[in-house]
Enzyme design. Sequence first.
Site, PDB file in Angstrom:
ATOM      1  CG  HIS A 122      -2.057  -1.038   1.102  1.00 42.19           C
ATOM      2  ND1 HIS A 122      -2.871  -1.404   2.156  1.00 42.19           N
ATOM      3  CD2 HIS A 122      -2.477  -1.794   0.058  1.00 42.19           C
ATOM      4  CE1 HIS A 122      -3.729  -2.325   1.768  1.00 42.19           C
ATOM      5  NE2 HIS A 122      -3.508  -2.590   0.494  1.00 42.19           N
ATOM      6  CB  CYS A 130       2.337  15.711  -8.310  1.00 39.91           C
ATOM      7  SG  CYS A 130       2.459  15.153 -10.002  1.00 39.91           S
ATOM      8  N   PRO A 221      -4.905 -10.531  18.476  1.00 37.40           N
ATOM      9  CG  PRO A 221      -4.644  -8.488  19.569  1.00 37.40           C
ATOM     10  CD  PRO A 221      -4.390  -9.185  18.274  1.00 37.40           C
TER      11      PRO A 221
HETATM   12  C1  BJW Z   1      -3.353  -6.547  16.513  1.00 32.50           C
HETATM   13  C2  BJW Z   1      -2.864  -5.853  17.593  1.00 32.50           C
HETATM   14  C3  BJW Z   1      -1.643  -6.287  18.102  1.00 32.50           C
HETATM   15  C4  BJW Z   1      -4.708  -4.916  17.063  1.00 32.50           C
HETATM   16  N1  BJW Z   1      -1.019  -7.303  17.528  1.00 32.50           N
HETATM   17  N2  BJW Z   1      -2.723  -7.577  15.971  1.00 32.50           N
HETATM   18  C5  BJW Z   1     -12.829  -7.252  -3.880  1.00 32.50           C
HETATM   19  C6  BJW Z   1     -13.819  -7.546  -2.988  1.00 32.50           C
HETATM   20  C7  BJW Z   1     -14.343  -6.549  -2.161  1.00 32.50           C
HETATM   21  C8  BJW Z   1     -13.877  -5.229  -2.236  1.00 32.50           C
HETATM   22  C9  BJW Z   1     -12.886  -4.944  -3.141  1.00 32.50           C
HETATM   23  C10 BJW Z   1     -12.375  -5.948  -3.942  1.00 32.50           C
HETATM   24  N3  BJW Z   1     -11.388  -5.386  -4.712  1.00 32.50           N
HETATM   25  C11 BJW Z   1     -11.289  -4.078  -4.425  1.00 32.50           C
HETATM   26  C12 BJW Z   1     -12.195  -3.785  -3.474  1.00 32.50           C
HETATM   27  C13 BJW Z   1     -12.356  -2.422  -2.940  1.00 32.50           C
HETATM   28  C14 BJW Z   1     -11.339  -2.054  -1.898  1.00 32.50           C
HETATM   29  C15 BJW Z   1     -11.662  -2.846  -0.629  1.00 32.50           C
HETATM   30  O1  BJW Z   1     -11.023  -3.801  -0.262  1.00 32.50           O
HETATM   31  N4  BJW Z   1     -12.639  -2.376   0.125  1.00 32.50           N
HETATM   32  C16 BJW Z   1     -13.015  -3.002   1.379  1.00 32.50           C
HETATM   33  C17 BJW Z   1     -13.359  -1.922   2.374  1.00 32.50           C
HETATM   34  C18 BJW Z   1     -14.108  -3.996   1.123  1.00 32.50           C
HETATM   35  N5  BJW Z   1      -9.989  -2.291  -2.314  1.00 32.50           N
HETATM   36  C19 BJW Z   1      -9.324  -1.391  -3.045  1.00 32.50           C
HETATM   37  O2  BJW Z   1      -9.866  -0.394  -3.454  1.00 32.50           O
HETATM   38  C20 BJW Z   1      -7.886  -1.702  -3.404  1.00 32.50           C
HETATM   39  N6  BJW Z   1      -7.635  -1.510  -4.794  1.00 32.50           N
HETATM   40  C21 BJW Z   1      -7.989  -2.407  -5.700  1.00 32.50           C
HETATM   41  O3  BJW Z   1      -8.510  -3.455  -5.414  1.00 32.50           O
HETATM   42  O4  BJW Z   1      -7.692  -2.017  -6.994  1.00 32.50           O
HETATM   43  C22 BJW Z   1      -8.356  -2.710  -8.054  1.00 32.50           C
HETATM   44  C23 BJW Z   1      -9.631  -1.964  -8.297  1.00 32.50           C
HETATM   45  C24 BJW Z   1      -9.588  -0.653  -8.665  1.00 32.50           C
HETATM   46  C25 BJW Z   1     -10.779   0.028  -8.902  1.00 32.50           C
HETATM   47  C26 BJW Z   1     -11.996  -0.618  -8.718  1.00 32.50           C
HETATM   48  C27 BJW Z   1     -12.016  -1.957  -8.303  1.00 32.50           C
HETATM   49  C28 BJW Z   1     -10.821  -2.633  -8.119  1.00 32.50           C
HETATM   50  C29 BJW Z   1      -6.974  -0.701  -2.684  1.00 32.50           C
HETATM   51  C30 BJW Z   1      -6.977  -0.881  -1.210  1.00 32.50           C
HETATM   52  C31 BJW Z   1      -6.088   0.192  -0.561  1.00 32.50           C
HETATM   53  C32 BJW Z   1      -6.243   0.214   0.943  1.00 32.50           C
HETATM   54  N7  BJW Z   1      -5.659   1.387   1.434  1.00 32.50           N
HETATM   55  C33 BJW Z   1      -5.613   1.622   2.883  1.00 32.50           C
HETATM   56  C34 BJW Z   1      -5.150   3.070   3.134  1.00 32.50           C
HETATM   57  C35 BJW Z   1      -3.651   3.209   2.930  1.00 32.50           C
HETATM   58  C36 BJW Z   1      -3.176   4.568   3.310  1.00 32.50           C
HETATM   59  C37 BJW Z   1      -3.517   4.951   4.737  1.00 32.50           C
HETATM   60  O5  BJW Z   1      -3.192   4.235   5.705  1.00 32.50           O
HETATM   61  O6  BJW Z   1      -4.107   5.997   4.915  1.00 32.50           O
HETATM   62  O7  BJW Z   1      -4.730   0.688   3.515  1.00 32.50           O
HETATM   63  S1  BJW Z   1      -7.160   1.298   3.700  1.00 32.50           S
HETATM   64  C38 BJW Z   1      -6.477   0.667   5.175  1.00 32.50           C
HETATM   65  O8  BJW Z   1      -6.884  -0.722   5.388  1.00 32.50           O
HETATM   66  C39 BJW Z   1      -4.959   0.636   4.961  1.00 32.50           C
HETATM   67  C40 BJW Z   1      -4.595  -0.706   5.530  1.00 32.50           C
HETATM   68  O9  BJW Z   1      -3.356  -1.137   4.986  1.00 32.50           O
HETATM   69  C41 BJW Z   1      -5.749  -1.574   5.149  1.00 32.50           C
HETATM   70  C42 BJW Z   1      -5.848  -2.850   5.868  1.00 32.50           C
HETATM   71  O10 BJW Z   1      -6.125  -2.670   7.203  1.00 32.50           O
HETATM   72  P1  BJW Z   1      -5.555  -3.725   8.253  1.00 32.50           P
HETATM   73  O11 BJW Z   1      -4.094  -3.757   8.172  1.00 32.50           O
HETATM   74  O12 BJW Z   1      -6.240  -5.019   8.129  1.00 32.50           O
HETATM   75  O13 BJW Z   1      -5.923  -2.979   9.609  1.00 32.50           O
HETATM   76  P2  BJW Z   1      -7.285  -2.905  10.433  1.00 32.50           P
HETATM   77  O14 BJW Z   1      -7.253  -1.614  11.135  1.00 32.50           O
HETATM   78  O15 BJW Z   1      -8.469  -3.226   9.611  1.00 32.50           O
HETATM   79  O16 BJW Z   1      -7.171  -4.127  11.457  1.00 32.50           O
HETATM   80  C43 BJW Z   1      -6.199  -4.141  12.489  1.00 32.50           C
HETATM   81  C44 BJW Z   1      -6.071  -5.564  13.000  1.00 32.50           C
HETATM   82  O17 BJW Z   1      -5.009  -5.604  13.931  1.00 32.50           O
HETATM   83  C45 BJW Z   1      -7.317  -6.097  13.721  1.00 32.50           C
HETATM   84  O18 BJW Z   1      -7.578  -7.411  13.263  1.00 32.50           O
HETATM   85  C46 BJW Z   1      -6.892  -6.120  15.189  1.00 32.50           C
HETATM   86  O19 BJW Z   1      -7.524  -7.161  15.943  1.00 32.50           O
HETATM   87  C47 BJW Z   1      -5.420  -6.371  15.049  1.00 32.50           C
HETATM   88  N8  BJW Z   1      -4.608  -5.945  16.179  1.00 32.50           N
HETATM   89  N9  BJW Z   1      -3.800  -4.841  17.915  1.00 32.50           N
HETATM   90  C48 BJW Z   1      -1.622  -7.930  16.479  1.00 32.50           C
HETATM   91  N10 BJW Z   1      -1.104  -5.641  19.168  1.00 32.50           N
END
Ligand code: BJW
Length: 257
Positions: A122, A130, A221
Site C-alpha cells: 500500500h 503529485c 488478539p
Molecule cells: C493486533 C494488535 C496487536 C490490534 N497485535 N494484531 C474485492 C472484494 C471486495 C472489495 C474490493 C475488492 N477489490 C477491491 C475492493 C475495494 C477495496 C476494498 O477492499 N474495500 C473493502 C473496504 C471492502 N480495495 C481497493 O480499493 C484496493 N484496490 C484495488 O482493489 O484495486 C483494483 C480496483 C480498482 C478500482 C476498482 C475496483 C478494483 C486498494 C486498497 C487500498 C487500501 N488502502 C488503505 C489506506 C492506505 C493509506 C492509509 O493508511 O491511509 O490501507 S485502507 C487501510 O486498510 C490501509 C490498511 O493497509 C488496510 C488494511 O487494514 P488492516 O491492516 O487489516 O488494519 P485494520 O485496522 O483493519 O485491522 C487491524 C487488525 O489488527 C485487527 O484485526 C486487530 O484485531 C489487530 N490488532 N492490535 C496484532 N497488538
Amino acid sequence: MPSDESITRAAEWLASARRVLVSTGAGMSRESGIPTFRDALEGLWAQYDPQELATERGFRKNPRRVWSWYAARRRRIAEAVPHAGYHALVEMEARLPSLTIVTQNIDGLHALAGSRDVVELHGSIRRAKCLDRHHPWPGPVPDDGAEESDPPPCPVCGSPLRPDVVWFGEMLPEAAVERAWRLAEECDVLLLVGTSGTVWPAAELPAVAARAGARVIEVNPEPSELNHLAAAYLQGAAGAVLPRLAAALTERRMGDG
Ligand code: BJW
C-alpha cells in the site's frame, strides 16, 4: 495467551519450511504507538468517513483536510520505534532459509527494524508524489508543522502533492502484487499478523497460500475474517507472541545442532 505447545508446534512448522511468507497489517504497529487504520479515525477525525480521507475523490474535494490528516499521522510515525515483535521477525529472517514480509502498512517500521526483504503493498507515507502525474517528490515529505495546511505544489507540473500510498479504488503497485502473489503460491508457511482481513486484494493472500498447500498461522488478539484459514491461531499481540515464536525457533535449532 497461546500455550507453549502451540508455540512449539508453530515453530516446528517454521523450522521445516523452505519458504516463509509473513503478511502484516496495521495491528503489527499498534504496540509501537501507531494507531490501526480504523483507530486513526478517532478523535478529531472520527467525524470523517474513510472514503472521504483515503480516496482520490476525497482528496480532490478537500486537499487541505486530507493532506493535514496524513501530516499528523506522519509525525506520529516519525517518532515510533519498532517493538519486540519487529525484532523477532528480523531474528527469524536470519535463522530461516527464506523469509519475506509482505505488508499493508505504510509506516516503514519493518525496514527500520532491520528486516531486509519487505514488499509494501500500500505504498509509504514517507514518500509523496503529485496528484495528476505521479511525479515523485525528491526527499523527505515537506511539512510546515502547522495543524492544517494545503499540500505544496509539484515542482515539475504544479499539481498538488499527495502521499504515495494506495487509496481505495486505486491499483496496488504491479511489481509488489506480482511478487506477493508468487511468494504466496510458493511458501510452505504464511504467518498472518495483525490484519482484519477486510481490505482487498491483500486479504486474498492467505487463501492463495492455503490453496497451494501452505500452513497459515494467525497472530492477532481478535480472530480476523481470515481465521478460518488458519491451521494455528496464536491469540495475542504481535509484541508478545512473535518473540516467543522466535525464541522457540532458536531453541529448536540449538537442540538440532
Ligand atoms: C493486533 C494488535 C496487536 C490490534 N497485535 N494484531 C474485492 C472484494 C471486495 C472489495 C474490493 C475488492 N477489490 C477491491 C475492493 C475495494 C477495496 C476494498 O477492499 N474495500 C473493502 C473496504 C471492502 N480495495 C481497493 O480499493 C484496493 N484496490 C484495488 O482493489 O484495486 C483494483 C480496483 C480498482 C478500482 C476498482 C475496483 C478494483 C486498494 C486498497 C487500498 C487500501 N488502502 C488503505 C489506506 C492506505 C493509506 C492509509 O493508511 O491511509 O490501507 S485502507 C487501510 O486498510 C490501509 C490498511 O493497509 C488496510 C488494511 O487494514 P488492516 O491492516 O487489516 O488494519 P485494520 O485496522 O483493519 O485491522 C487491524 C487488525 O489488527 C485487527 O484485526 C486487530 O484485531 C489487530 N490488532 N492490535 C496484532 N497488538
